[in-house]
Design an enzyme around this catalytic site. Structure first.
Site, PDB file in Angstrom:
ATOM      1  N   ASN A   9      -2.247  -2.682  -6.810  1.00  0.00           N
ATOM      2  CA  ASN A   9      -1.109  -1.806  -6.533  1.00  0.00           C
ATOM      3  C   ASN A   9      -1.598  -0.674  -5.628  1.00  0.00           C
ATOM      4  O   ASN A   9      -2.209   0.273  -6.090  1.00  0.00           O
ATOM      5  CB  ASN A   9      -0.564  -1.254  -7.866  1.00  0.00           C
ATOM      6  CG  ASN A   9       0.541  -0.227  -7.654  1.00  0.00           C
ATOM      7  OD1 ASN A   9       1.077  -0.083  -6.557  1.00  0.00           O
ATOM      8  ND2 ASN A   9       0.900   0.489  -8.711  1.00  0.00           N
ATOM      9  N   TRP A  10      -1.301  -0.814  -4.342  1.00  0.00           N
ATOM     10  CA  TRP A  10      -1.802   0.178  -3.373  1.00  0.00           C
ATOM     11  C   TRP A  10      -1.023   1.488  -3.418  1.00  0.00           C
ATOM     12  O   TRP A  10      -1.420   2.453  -2.774  1.00  0.00           O
ATOM     13  CB  TRP A  10      -1.718  -0.390  -1.954  1.00  0.00           C
ATOM     14  CG  TRP A  10      -2.684  -1.502  -1.685  1.00  0.00           C
ATOM     15  CD1 TRP A  10      -3.641  -2.002  -2.537  1.00  0.00           C
ATOM     16  CD2 TRP A  10      -2.813  -2.242  -0.471  1.00  0.00           C
ATOM     17  NE1 TRP A  10      -4.339  -3.010  -1.924  1.00  0.00           N
ATOM     18  CE2 TRP A  10      -3.861  -3.181  -0.651  1.00  0.00           C
ATOM     19  CE3 TRP A  10      -2.146  -2.213   0.750  1.00  0.00           C
ATOM     20  CZ2 TRP A  10      -4.252  -4.074   0.352  1.00  0.00           C
ATOM     21  CZ3 TRP A  10      -2.528  -3.104   1.750  1.00  0.00           C
ATOM     22  CH2 TRP A  10      -3.574  -4.021   1.549  1.00  0.00           C
ATOM     23  N   LYS A  11       0.101   1.508  -4.064  1.00  0.00           N
ATOM     24  CA  LYS A  11       0.958   2.706  -4.076  1.00  0.00           C
ATOM     25  C   LYS A  11       1.235   3.135  -2.616  1.00  0.00           C
ATOM     26  O   LYS A  11       1.344   2.273  -1.753  1.00  0.00           O
ATOM     27  CB  LYS A  11       0.316   3.814  -4.910  1.00  0.00           C
ATOM     28  CG  LYS A  11      -0.087   3.273  -6.297  1.00  0.00           C
ATOM     29  CD  LYS A  11      -0.479   4.307  -7.283  1.00  0.00           C
ATOM     30  CE  LYS A  11      -0.803   3.620  -8.604  1.00  0.00           C
ATOM     31  NZ  LYS A  11      -1.144   4.523  -9.664  1.00  0.00           N
ATOM     32  N   HIS A  96       7.420   1.043 -13.000  1.00  0.00           N
ATOM     33  CA  HIS A  96       6.118   1.727 -13.021  1.00  0.00           C
ATOM     34  C   HIS A  96       6.327   3.159 -13.531  1.00  0.00           C
ATOM     35  O   HIS A  96       7.347   3.779 -13.225  1.00  0.00           O
ATOM     36  CB  HIS A  96       5.517   1.735 -11.611  1.00  0.00           C
ATOM     37  CG  HIS A  96       4.092   2.204 -11.608  1.00  0.00           C
ATOM     38  ND1 HIS A  96       3.761   3.533 -11.660  1.00  0.00           N
ATOM     39  CD2 HIS A  96       2.921   1.515 -11.609  1.00  0.00           C
ATOM     40  CE1 HIS A  96       2.436   3.649 -11.681  1.00  0.00           C
ATOM     41  NE2 HIS A  96       1.904   2.430 -11.646  1.00  0.00           N
ATOM     42  N   GLU A  98       5.193   5.886 -12.550  1.00  0.00           N
ATOM     43  CA  GLU A  98       5.455   6.868 -11.485  1.00  0.00           C
ATOM     44  C   GLU A  98       6.921   6.832 -11.071  1.00  0.00           C
ATOM     45  O   GLU A  98       7.514   7.867 -10.748  1.00  0.00           O
ATOM     46  CB  GLU A  98       4.512   6.608 -10.293  1.00  0.00           C
ATOM     47  CG  GLU A  98       3.097   7.066 -10.628  1.00  0.00           C
ATOM     48  CD  GLU A  98       1.991   6.311  -9.913  1.00  0.00           C
ATOM     49  OE1 GLU A  98       2.268   5.613  -8.917  1.00  0.00           O
ATOM     50  OE2 GLU A  98       0.836   6.425 -10.366  1.00  0.00           O
ATOM     51  N   GLU A 168       0.677  -0.177 -19.286  1.00  0.00           N
ATOM     52  CA  GLU A 168       0.009   0.899 -18.556  1.00  0.00           C
ATOM     53  C   GLU A 168       0.190   2.211 -19.305  1.00  0.00           C
ATOM     54  O   GLU A 168       1.182   2.927 -19.076  1.00  0.00           O
ATOM     55  CB  GLU A 168       0.592   1.018 -17.147  1.00  0.00           C
ATOM     56  CG  GLU A 168       0.360  -0.199 -16.292  1.00  0.00           C
ATOM     57  CD  GLU A 168       0.226   0.167 -14.818  1.00  0.00           C
ATOM     58  OE1 GLU A 168      -0.753  -0.235 -14.207  1.00  0.00           O
ATOM     59  OE2 GLU A 168       1.091   0.894 -14.302  1.00  0.00           O
ATOM     60  N   GLY A 174      -4.790   6.614 -13.117  1.00  0.00           N
ATOM     61  CA  GLY A 174      -5.357   7.515 -12.112  1.00  0.00           C
ATOM     62  C   GLY A 174      -6.141   8.672 -12.703  1.00  0.00           C
ATOM     63  O   GLY A 174      -6.476   9.620 -12.007  1.00  0.00           O
ATOM     64  N   SER A 214      -6.829   2.939 -14.699  1.00  0.00           N
ATOM     65  CA  SER A 214      -8.249   3.188 -14.417  1.00  0.00           C
ATOM     66  C   SER A 214      -9.151   1.971 -14.621  1.00  0.00           C
ATOM     67  O   SER A 214     -10.288   2.095 -15.064  1.00  0.00           O
ATOM     68  CB  SER A 214      -8.760   4.389 -15.218  1.00  0.00           C
ATOM     69  OG  SER A 214      -8.035   5.553 -14.857  1.00  0.00           O
ATOM     70  N   GLY A 235      -4.802   0.232  -9.507  1.00  0.00           N
ATOM     71  CA  GLY A 235      -4.404   1.166  -8.454  1.00  0.00           C
ATOM     72  C   GLY A 235      -5.615   1.596  -7.642  1.00  0.00           C
ATOM     73  O   GLY A 235      -6.070   0.888  -6.737  1.00  0.00           O
ATOM     74  N   GLY A 236      -6.181   2.744  -7.983  1.00  0.00           N
ATOM     75  CA  GLY A 236      -7.271   3.364  -7.227  1.00  0.00           C
ATOM     76  C   GLY A 236      -8.377   2.391  -6.820  1.00  0.00           C
ATOM     77  O   GLY A 236      -8.771   2.348  -5.648  1.00  0.00           O
TER      78      GLY A 236
HETATM   79  P1  PGA Z   1      -4.997   3.243 -11.517  1.00  0.00           P
HETATM   80  O1  PGA Z   1      -3.456   2.884 -11.366  1.00  0.00           O
HETATM   81  O2  PGA Z   1      -5.767   1.949 -11.539  1.00  0.00           O
HETATM   82  O3  PGA Z   1      -5.309   4.081 -10.314  1.00  0.00           O
HETATM   83  O4  PGA Z   1      -5.167   3.990 -12.803  1.00  0.00           O
HETATM   84  C1  PGA Z   1      -2.896   1.790 -12.039  1.00  0.00           C
HETATM   85  C2  PGA Z   1      -1.413   1.707 -11.761  1.00  0.00           C
HETATM   86  O5  PGA Z   1      -0.763   2.753 -11.662  1.00  0.00           O
HETATM   87  O6  PGA Z   1      -0.845   0.602 -11.628  1.00  0.00           O
END
Ligand code: PGA
Length: 256
Positions: A9-11, A96, A98, A168, A174, A214, A235-236
């Site tokens: 997930n590149w956001k 998600h 976010e 999640e 993050g 994470s 993500g990250g």
């Molecule tokens: P993260 O994000 O790996 O940076 O914690 C995961 C996500 O939001 O899907």
């Protein structure tokens, strides 16, 4: 046997040219991977470029980070499921945290999107998870159950096999703070029990449940070894093709 699924997930990161370079770097790192399903989920603007490039690799699938529930119309700034399908997108992240926290997405909207995705032949990656204060108050199961029941309220159990659920925990996204493998396993087993109560055990056993929050090369193997963990939404650590490749290798190692 559920095939593990690892999604990047590149956001809101990477342009379409950076995305092309990423894909070739990833493919040269990992070669061909058949025992783990790999999904790249870039911003909308990079989807056309990746649709062309990933068609050549076969084993890398494409996802989107969001969609609108209507087919078309006066919804400035929105993208429909049909538009995504036309670009060979197979998966779409829905709900998600976010989107829920920053863009006011409710369980009701999440349900509409899941239903619209399924009606259009897209596979939802349906995100659920509790915040830190909800966990501290011992409410994580209550929250997960509500999100699952509401999100799936119109969905027929016969469509459950099309779903991927992503657990999640919001406090782990993050933040560098990961759920322990045991915390992840407990939450995943609970999610599966709720899915079983909405359908039956056999159906629930076929739904893949990803962990997200994470995930990185250092912890991927241990988390992926858990019985009810069927992959990860990353993500990250997915923004660098080498680091994402290491997470893929960790997942392959967990299959041994
Ligand atoms: P993260 O994000 O790996 O940076 O914690 C995961 C996500 O939001 O899907």
């Amino acid at each position: 046997m559920r095939k593990k699924i690892l999604a990047a997930n590149w956001k809101m990161n990477l342009t379409h040219t950076e995305a092309e370079a990423y894909l070739s770097a990833l493919v040269s790192e990992i070669g061909e991977v058949n025992d783990v399903e790999i999904v790249i989920i870039p911003p909308f603007t990079a989807i056309p470029a990746l649709a062309l490039a990933s068609a050549k690799t076969q084993f890398i699938r494409l996802g989107a980070q969001n969609m609108h529930w209507e087919k078309s119309g006066a919804f400035t700034g929105e993208i429909s499921a049909g538009m995504l399908r036309a670009l060979y997108v197979k998966y779409v992240i829905i709900g998600h945290s976010e989107r829920r926290l920053l863009f006011g997405e409710t369980d009701e909207l999440v349900n509409r999107k899941i239903q619209a995705a399924l009606n259009t032949g897209l596979r939802p990656i349906f995100c659920v998870g509790e915040t830190l204060s909800e966990r501290d108050a011992g409410k994580e199961q209550e929250i997960l159950e509500r999100q699952l029941r509401e999100g799936l309220k119109t969905v027929s159990p016969k469509d459950f096999s099309e779903l991927v659920v992503a657990y999640e925990p919001v406090w782990a996204i993050g933040t560098g703070r990961t759920a322990t493998p045991l915390q992840a396993q407990e939450a995943h087993a609970f999610i599966r029990s709720v899915l079983a109560s909405l359908s039956d055990q056999g159906v629930a056993e076929r739904v893949r449940i990803q962990y997200g929050g994470s995930v990185k090369p250092e912890n991927a193997l241990e988390i992926m070894r858990q019985k009810d963990v069927d992959g990860a939404l990353i993500g990250g650590a997915s923004l660098d093709p080498r680091t994402f490749a290491q997470c893929i290798r960790g997942t392959e190692a967990a299959l041994e």
